[in-house]
Scaffold this active site. Sequence first.
Site: not given
Ligand code: 13P
Length: 251
Positions: A95, A163, A169
């Site tokens: 992000e 990730e 998400g």
């Molecule tokens: P989620 O567990 O909400 O998919 O997010 C993962 C994340 O970006 C953790 O840094």
Amino acid sequence: MRTLIAGNWKMHGLQARLGEIGAITRSIVAHPSAVDVLVCVPATLITGAVQAAGGVLQIGGEDCSAAEAGPFTGDIDAAMLRDAGATSVILGHSERRQNHHETDAIVAAKVAAAWQHDLATIVCIGETEAQRSKGNALKVCGDQLAASLPDMPPGARTSIAYEPLWAIGTGTMPTREQIAEVLGHVRAALDLRFANAAQPIRILYGGSVKAENARAILATPDVDGVLIGGASLRAEDFDAIVEIARGRSAG
Ligand code: 13P
């Protein structure tokens, strides 16, 4: 290798949510184990979270500047995170790479600053859906890993979090084979680059981790822990994952 269960609250949480930190802390006290538990919170909550955690639960930040104190309005440096009581920091989250145009070089400079201030780091890497569908997941992750770590011996308590962007998400998960393939690649690259110093580096999986899938993820080869977004916001959800990790480290 001790399992690391790490939460990432992202841009969620007013002071009222610190009760969740208190609840997670009480659960750890009630069930002592060899699992390391960390929650990374927005900068505004670090001091309060550290108080609520009473030294039992580790508290981290979600980013830090590569620079030291100076004319950088709105930024927070590694020394400030430590001063607020954080012991860890997430760096290079997708992000931030996407929304703040953080390149691998910027991430590497931030990691160097964090290592210099003895912060444990969680350095994030991961491919997009398009990159995976073109068969480039391993190359993208390998390249990001190589360029996101500075040219110096790794700091103590360094973790790499894989990730995949398409799993964050979304409720969509890679298969265990896909996770094992990337993590095996990461482990081999770390060993090649850092030799013995790579051994304590933990490799985490992150992206849609929940209590329902945590057991299978934690049993996947090369997984040393998980980085959890949404399911870290409520103590009840987070504790359920910590509980599964406890069973793993006991067994
Ligand atoms: P989620 O567990 O909400 O998919 O997010 C993962 C994340 O970006 C953790 O840094």
